[in-house]
Design an enzyme around this catalytic site. Structure first.
Site, mmCIF file in Angstrom:
data_model
loop_
_atom_site.group_PDB
_atom_site.id
_atom_site.type_symbol
_atom_site.label_atom_id
_atom_site.label_comp_id
_atom_site.label_asym_id
_atom_site.label_seq_id
_atom_site.Cartn_x
_atom_site.Cartn_y
_atom_site.Cartn_z
ATOM 1 C CD GLU A 57 -59.883 -83.703 26.498
ATOM 2 O OE1 GLU A 57 -59.066 -83.059 27.176
ATOM 3 O OE2 GLU A 57 -60.027 -84.927 26.594
ATOM 4 C CE LYS A 85 -63.219 -72.349 27.429
ATOM 5 N NZ LYS A 85 -63.068 -72.844 26.032
ATOM 6 C CG LEU A 98 -62.093 -82.674 12.297
ATOM 7 C CD1 LEU A 98 -61.182 -83.814 12.740
ATOM 8 C CD2 LEU A 98 -61.449 -81.330 12.607
#
Length: 504
Positions: A52, A81, A336
């Site tokens: 996240e 952020k 991934l």
């Protein structure tokens, strides 16, 4: 040998954030060409969806697609952020907690002071060398200010995002369909290769064959194409990075919304705290060699005050490492399926984005040769290994002695990469760290300022004197007033997000 047949159809196997991001990047890249981009997504296979946080590079992804923050952020409960706070990783006086900033344009004025102080500290002078005191991002995070300045403050601010990963995947799915990317909902049961060993088709339930000229494996840890079908060797990072498990749990958020991720050292790993518009995302990344899943969950619940709560915890296993070839024959692994680094530096989407974007440079030129593959794989492996080394540096420089886990990380029971050895020796010997970072071409993904922030923030100085803490004096003019006055040009984070939402 890789086929040089013209590519007319690209099939992406798997959705989620990685699959839909790859689809959008590739489709945008080939929009002037007659190439069909299709995503096949299983309706029965879930998405992990706990990552996240992002680096500032994610902004480039949305900017390139012309997607405004006012469109995607409210739909994904996203927040801004300004950097990451590391709490408890170091026990050295004055360095028990430090903030790792995203360096902004205005920091070009303060960064030289920070670097000069660090060099002085390395020479034994009692000066402030804690990064918190030198960067605007630190002040924005401390004051819960959104990193978007008023119009009359003509300096660009660098920032990343926090977001709900599940909602981000759904948003990217929607945008992909709007762009004309085809979506097939089906479960893959098999993969068929041609006589050259390239992927010819995937087989879905009902035994239907779906053919394409090129395939992108976004099937997650299952690695259906790059791993199971093509048998691409996997390079494990388990000897260098001890954490292999994680727990995720949400908690409520109050009126104030921070603009930082908080990484707190725990007994056998570290916990994250990520602020979204509607909740905190929390988790614990740990090593199963040092603790059990039940013990780790109890430790996290104690920290969050949820021992008596019925809030469910999601338990995850992590396979750390990368494939030897991210582009193998007519298949590209993204997300991934290509590899994973633990989430300490929020690299997952960054590596996904760069993997797809750099591939598109070859795709646009029509160069699908074996030589192109070799050049590409060397570059992406450099990205993965470089990020691994940067994460290793956090653990190697820790000074905790409360558990065997932290002692093992500091001792680094396995040989650390030569690249990192050179960085450490350059730092400790007081030589020019920037020269070494540039020599190794590490600055392409972690700039010099990031290495200074990490090593100085952890208090990695020879013969550190107790008096040489963050109470020391700056060499040069005091910066606190300057940074404080710069911060007056920014708005409260929650208020800014509320206004953004109302504007949609």
């Amino acid at each position: 040998m890789t086929t040089q047949k013209p590519i007319k159809k690209i099939m992406i196997v798997g959705g989620g954030s990685a699959g839909w991001m790859a689809a959008l990047i590739i489709a945008h890249s080939v929009k002037e060409k007659n190439i069909e981009v299709c995503v096949i997504e299983s309706p029965t296979v879930g998405v992990i969806g706990v990552g996240e946080g992002s680096t500032p590079v994610l902004k480039k992804f949305f900017d390139n697609l012309g997607i405004q923050e006012s469109e995607w952020m409210p739909e994904c409960n996203a927040t801004y952020k300004s950097g990451i706070s590391f709490d408890g990783w170091s026990t050295k006086p004055g360095h028990e907690r430090y903030f790792h900033p995203f360096v902004t344009m205005i920091d070009n004025l303060t960064l030289p002071v920070f670097i000069n102080n660090v060099k002085a500290r390395l020479n034994g002078e009692d000066v402030c060398a804690l990064p918190d005191k030198f960067f605007l991002s630190s002040k924005l995070a401390e004051s819960h200010l959104a990193p978007i300045a008023a119009h009359n403050f003509p300096f660009f601010t660098t920032y990343g995002y926090h977001f709900d990963a599940m909602l981000l995947g759904k948003f990217l799915h929607k945008k992909a369909l709007q762009m004309g990317i085809r979506h097939i909902s089906a479960h893959i049961t098999d993969t068929r290769l041609d006589i050259s060993g390239n992927i010819a088709s995937v087989v879905i339930e009902g035994d239907d064959n779906l053919e394409a000229d090129f395939f992108v494996d976004c099937s997650g840890f299952a690695a259906l194409l790059i791993g199971k079908a093509l048998k691409t060797p996997f390079v494990s990072y388990a000897d260098h990075l001890l954490n292999d498990s994680a727990i995720a749990m949400p908690t409520e958020i109050g009126d104030a919304i921070p603009t930082q991720t908080v990484s707190t050292a725990m007994k056998y790993g570290w916990s994250w705290k990520i602020p979204l518009q509607n909740r905190y995302g929390n988790g614990y990344v740990y090593s199963s060699s040092f603790t059990t899943a039940d013990q780790a969950e109890k430790e996290l619940r104690e920290k969050l005050g949820l021992l008596e709560s019925d809030t469910q915890a999601r338990h995850l296993k992590m396979k750390l490492g990368r494939v030897e070839k991210h582009w193998n024959k007519n298949c590209l692994a993204v997300g991934l399926s290509q590899g994973f680094l633990e989430p300490l530096e929020a690299t997952a989407l960054y590596l996904t984005q760069m993997t797809a974007a750099i591939f598109c440079l070859f795709l646009e030129k029509g160069d699908m040769s074996e030589q192109a593959q070799n050049v590409y794989n060397h570059e992406i492996n450099h990205y993965f290994d470089g990020h691994r080394n940067y994460i290793i540096a956090h653990y190697k420089t820790n000074t905790r002695t409360d558990t065997d886990y932290w002692k093992a990380n500091a001792a680094n029971l396995h040989t650390i990469p030569d690249s990192l050895k050179h960085v450490f020796s350059t730092w400790m010997e007081g030589r020019d760290l920037g020269d070494e970072i540039r020599r190794q071409k590490i600055d392409t993904y972690y700039p010099v300022a990031s290495w200074y922030a990490l090593l100085a923030g952890m208090g990695v100085f020879p013969q550190v004197d107790k008096s040489a803490s963050d109470t020391g004096q700056n060499k040069g003019e005091p910066l606190g007033d300057f940074i404080q006055r710069c911060a007056l040009n920014f708005h409260d984070h929650r208020s800014f997000l509320s206004a953004q939402k109302m504007a949609t």
